[in-house]
Design a protein around this motif. Structure first.
Motif, PDB file in Angstrom:
ATOM      1  N   ARG A  80      -1.833 -11.734  -1.714  1.00 35.00           N
ATOM      2  CA  ARG A  80      -2.325 -11.194  -0.448  1.00 35.00           C
ATOM      3  C   ARG A  80      -1.163 -10.784   0.451  1.00 35.00           C
ATOM      4  O   ARG A  80      -0.067 -11.294   0.342  1.00 35.00           O
ATOM      5  N   ARG A  81      -1.452  -9.830   1.331  1.00 27.05           N
ATOM      6  CA  ARG A  81      -0.475  -9.290   2.289  1.00 27.05           C
ATOM      7  C   ARG A  81       0.669  -8.559   1.598  1.00 27.05           C
ATOM      8  O   ARG A  81       1.789  -8.511   2.092  1.00 27.05           O
ATOM      9  N   GLN A  82       0.364  -8.013   0.405  1.00 31.81           N
ATOM     10  CA  GLN A  82       1.348  -7.228  -0.337  1.00 31.81           C
ATOM     11  C   GLN A  82       0.790  -5.842  -0.678  1.00 31.81           C
ATOM     12  O   GLN A  82       1.218  -5.222  -1.626  1.00 31.81           O
ATOM     13  N   ARG A  83      -0.196  -5.391   0.090  1.00 32.91           N
ATOM     14  CA  ARG A  83      -0.826  -4.069  -0.035  1.00 32.91           C
ATOM     15  C   ARG A  83      -1.641  -3.886  -1.320  1.00 32.91           C
ATOM     16  O   ARG A  83      -1.972  -2.774  -1.692  1.00 32.91           O
ATOM     17  N   VAL A  84      -1.984  -4.955  -1.995  1.00 32.40           N
ATOM     18  CA  VAL A  84      -2.799  -4.840  -3.212  1.00 32.40           C
ATOM     19  C   VAL A  84      -4.172  -4.285  -2.850  1.00 32.40           C
ATOM     20  O   VAL A  84      -4.645  -3.315  -3.458  1.00 32.40           O
ATOM     21  N   ALA A  85      -4.833  -4.870  -1.849  1.00 32.21           N
ATOM     22  CA  ALA A  85      -6.160  -4.384  -1.442  1.00 32.21           C
ATOM     23  C   ALA A  85      -6.077  -2.942  -0.968  1.00 32.21           C
ATOM     24  O   ALA A  85      -6.927  -2.116  -1.333  1.00 32.21           O
ATOM     25  N   SER A  86      -5.074  -2.618  -0.183  1.00 32.00           N
ATOM     26  CA  SER A  86      -4.931  -1.247   0.319  1.00 32.00           C
ATOM     27  C   SER A  86      -4.770  -0.251  -0.815  1.00 32.00           C
ATOM     28  O   SER A  86      -5.396   0.815  -0.813  1.00 32.00           O
ATOM     29  N   ARG A  87      -3.955  -0.579  -1.771  1.00 36.17           N
ATOM     30  CA  ARG A  87      -3.749   0.340  -2.908  1.00 36.17           C
ATOM     31  C   ARG A  87      -5.029   0.493  -3.732  1.00 36.17           C
ATOM     32  O   ARG A  87      -5.356   1.580  -4.186  1.00 36.17           O
ATOM     33  N   LEU A  88      -5.768  -0.604  -3.922  1.00 38.00           N
ATOM     34  CA  LEU A  88      -7.042  -0.518  -4.646  1.00 38.00           C
ATOM     35  C   LEU A  88      -8.023   0.380  -3.900  1.00 38.00           C
ATOM     36  O   LEU A  88      -8.669   1.246  -4.494  1.00 38.00           O
ATOM     37  N   ILE A  89      -8.146   0.180  -2.591  1.00 35.36           N
ATOM     38  CA  ILE A  89      -9.085   0.976  -1.786  1.00 35.36           C
ATOM     39  C   ILE A  89      -8.680   2.435  -1.778  1.00 35.36           C
ATOM     40  O   ILE A  89      -9.513   3.329  -1.992  1.00 35.36           O
ATOM     41  N   GLU A  90      -7.412   2.728  -1.537  1.00 34.17           N
ATOM     42  CA  GLU A  90      -6.936   4.112  -1.516  1.00 34.17           C
ATOM     43  C   GLU A  90      -7.202   4.801  -2.853  1.00 34.17           C
ATOM     44  O   GLU A  90      -7.654   5.946  -2.897  1.00 34.17           O
ATOM     45  N   ASN A  91      -6.924   4.104  -3.944  1.00 37.95           N
ATOM     46  CA  ASN A  91      -7.153   4.666  -5.276  1.00 37.95           C
ATOM     47  C   ASN A  91      -8.641   4.920  -5.494  1.00 37.95           C
ATOM     48  O   ASN A  91      -9.035   5.977  -5.998  1.00 37.95           O
ATOM     49  N   GLY A  92      -9.478   3.968  -5.091  1.00 39.84           N
ATOM     50  CA  GLY A  92     -10.922   4.128  -5.245  1.00 39.84           C
ATOM     51  C   GLY A  92     -11.462   5.279  -4.414  1.00 39.84           C
ATOM     52  O   GLY A  92     -12.312   6.050  -4.877  1.00 39.84           O
ATOM     53  N   LEU A  93     -10.983   5.413  -3.177  1.00 36.36           N
ATOM     54  CA  LEU A  93     -11.434   6.519  -2.329  1.00 36.36           C
ATOM     55  C   LEU A  93     -11.040   7.865  -2.929  1.00 36.36           C
ATOM     56  O   LEU A  93     -11.822   8.825  -2.890  1.00 36.36           O
ATOM     57  N   GLN A  94      -9.845   7.949  -3.483  1.00 35.43           N
ATOM     58  CA  GLN A  94      -9.430   9.208  -4.114  1.00 35.43           C
ATOM     59  C   GLN A  94     -10.295   9.526  -5.335  1.00 35.43           C
ATOM     60  O   GLN A  94     -10.696  10.670  -5.539  1.00 35.43           O
ATOM     61  N   ARG A  95     -10.605   8.530  -6.121  1.00 38.62           N
ATOM     62  CA  ARG A  95     -11.478   8.750  -7.292  1.00 38.62           C
ATOM     63  C   ARG A  95     -12.874   9.192  -6.838  1.00 38.62           C
ATOM     64  O   ARG A  95     -13.489  10.050  -7.478  1.00 38.62           O
TER      65      ARG A  95
END
Length: 162
Positions: A80-95
């Motif tokens: 947590r607090r290492q941008r894992v959630a952010s990267r997952l969300i950004e990738n999902g939104l792009q898909r």
């Protein structure tokens, strides 16, 4: 860390991640039911040395346009607090954009989801059991949703969460 689409052989590790990330089995059961009901549209995992350290799911909604619900998002405590959630969300939104979806709804902390462009004001005109300041929407095509009001419903699995 790499982000990849979930595969059937990841499901037990995803369940273990969700059980460790949330205080009850509700989210783990939600993910299983979304799969069983064929409502899971995008499910991504973050892998580090073959260990599942994060997961995000986007599921089908009933809405007046092509819409998805973002939930759940989970990250293993050490990551947590290492941008894992952010990267997952950004990738999902792009898909979701690339697949022709027009909007995404999320129920969560506005302070977190605003950074992705989610706004409570976009969701406010929609009728939903989850209506309120924590229900937010994001337009995936341009700055506005194609239809600005109406009724939205999450997949049936959400109602089983209680």
């Amino acid at each position: 860390m790499v982000i990849v689409p979930e595969a059937p052989n990841h499901r037990a590790r995803i369940r273990a991640l969700l059980l460790g990330a949330f205080p009850s089995a509700a989210e783990a059961d939600l993910v299983e039911r979304l799969h069983a009901d064929s409502d899971a549209v995008i499910s991504l995992i973050a892998l580090r040395d073959e260990q599942v350290i994060g997961q995000v799911m986007f599921s089908r909604m009933i809405a007046p346009f092509k819409a998805l619900a973002l939930a759940p998002v989970a990250v293993a405590l050490p990551w947590r607090r290492q941008r894992v959630a952010s990267r997952l969300i950004e990738n999902g939104l792009q898909r979701a954009r690339d697949s022709g979806w027009e909007g995404v709804f999320v129920l969560g902390d506005p302070a977190f989801y605003h950074c992705f462009g989610f706004r409570a004001g976009l969701a406010r005109p929609f009728s939903s059991p989850y209506a309120g300041p924590h229900l937010m929407a994001l337009a995936l095509k341009g700055g506005a949703l194609p239809i600005l009001s109406g009724q939205i419903r999450h997949a049936a699995a959400f109602s089983a969460m209680g």
